[in-house]
Scaffold this active site. Structure first.
Site, PDB file in Angstrom:
ATOM      1  N   GLU A 137     -88.769  -3.629  -8.782  1.00  0.00           N
ATOM      2  CA  GLU A 137     -89.526  -2.679  -9.591  1.00  0.00           C
ATOM      3  C   GLU A 137     -88.568  -1.942 -10.527  1.00  0.00           C
ATOM      4  O   GLU A 137     -87.539  -1.429 -10.091  1.00  0.00           O
ATOM      5  CB  GLU A 137     -90.236  -1.697  -8.671  1.00  0.00           C
ATOM      6  CG  GLU A 137     -91.198  -0.755  -9.347  1.00  0.00           C
ATOM      7  CD  GLU A 137     -91.874   0.161  -8.336  1.00  0.00           C
ATOM      8  OE1 GLU A 137     -91.934   1.371  -8.614  1.00  0.00           O
ATOM      9  OE2 GLU A 137     -92.304  -0.323  -7.273  1.00  0.00           O
TER      10      GLU A 137
ATOM     11  N   ASP B 135     -93.358  11.449  -9.455  1.00  0.00           N
ATOM     12  CA  ASP B 135     -91.978  11.297  -9.020  1.00  0.00           C
ATOM     13  C   ASP B 135     -91.407  12.601  -8.482  1.00  0.00           C
ATOM     14  O   ASP B 135     -91.600  13.670  -9.053  1.00  0.00           O
ATOM     15  CB  ASP B 135     -91.104  10.799 -10.172  1.00  0.00           C
ATOM     16  CG  ASP B 135     -91.494   9.409 -10.613  1.00  0.00           C
ATOM     17  OD1 ASP B 135     -91.801   8.586  -9.741  1.00  0.00           O
ATOM     18  OD2 ASP B 135     -91.492   9.133 -11.826  1.00  0.00           O
TER      19      ASP B 135
END
Length: 264
Positions: A45, A56
């Site tokens: 990824e 995040d």
């Protein structure tokens, strides 16, 4: 393409391992891709940095900030990826703002042209994903959807049916880098009752023990923040490759694919 590859790996009795790297975090960031692939990653990824992430945690935020301060752009990152050959599938993870800025069709074609055939857009709900899903399919890109522990049973079934490549199961309500939670195992088990598509568990998977716990209920794991913390601390591609190799070995030993003491 992503799904076919992961299904084949799973059919070999393999627990799937997908490590993450933030694109452009260092000038030599591409070397992490090759190190991961050599270490036994089943796919990789790549985070395309965005200035205002909502999913995040502090580690990935700092990794993205460092990349952006280096002046990286999506176009530049894709050009770097296109210039190398990586022997496992690549998956882009980014936010919908960057997709809209380029236009869904062009964005997906750009990914495919660079050799990236998977896409995860965590701030795009399934209700609004149809146009991007169509553009991704036309470009040969698998659009993977996320499911969370709080997702309703009805909506979980919709996500399991619509996701491509695999289903991205979030272990806990929070951001990347959160502590691994048992709720993720229950979510993965529920998803596997709904689809034969691979189910990968993410968020909080940091150690071999975390990964082994995760694959009791999931087909594999995505590991991001723990790796990026090492990079931010100065970890080299070889060092990160060794970390991924350790995870690979633990998963293979657990599945009985390697004799004790064998090299991964």
């Amino acid at each position: 393409m992503i799904e076919t590859h992961l299904r084949r790996r799973r059919s070999e009795g393999r627990s799937l391992l997908v490590p993450y790297v933030t694109g452009g975090i260092r000038a030599d960031w591409i070397d992490y891709l090759t190190a991961y692939a050599r270490a036994g990653a089943d796919a990789i990824e790549i985070g395309l940095p965005f200035s205002d992430p909502i999913l995040d945690g502090p580690v990935i935020q700092e990794a993205s900030g460092r990349a952006l301060r280096r002046g990286v752009t999506v176009r530049g990152l894709l050009d770097e990826v296109a210039a190398v050959r990586i022997d496992v599938p690549l998956i882009a993870m980014t936010y919908y703002n960057l997709v809209v800025h380029r236009g869904a069709a062009d964005f997906c074609r750009d990914l495919a042209a660079a050799g990236i055939h998977g896409l995860i857009v965590p701030d795009l709900p399934i209700d609004e994903s149809a146009s991007l899903a169509e553009a991704a399919a036309a470009a040969g890109v698998d659009l993977t959807l996320l499911a969370a522990p709080t997702t309703s049973a009805e909506r979980l079934a919709e996500i399991a049916a619509a996701s491509r490549g695999f289903v991205y199961a979030v272990s806990t309500m929070g951001t990347t880098g959160a502590q691994f939670a048992a709720s993720g195992g229950r979510l993965a088990a529920d998803l596997r009752q709904l689809t034969d598509r691979p189910v990968l568990l993410a968020f909080g998977v940091a150690t071999p023990d975390d990964a082994l716990t995760a694959v009791q209920s999931a087909d594999g794991v995505v590991i991001g923040a723990a790796l990026m913390r090492r990079v931010l601390e100065g970890g080299t591609p070889d060092e990160l490759g060794a970390t991924v190799a350790g995870l690979r070995k633990a998963l293979d030993l657990d599945a009985g694919r390697l004799p004790d003491g064998a090299r991964p």
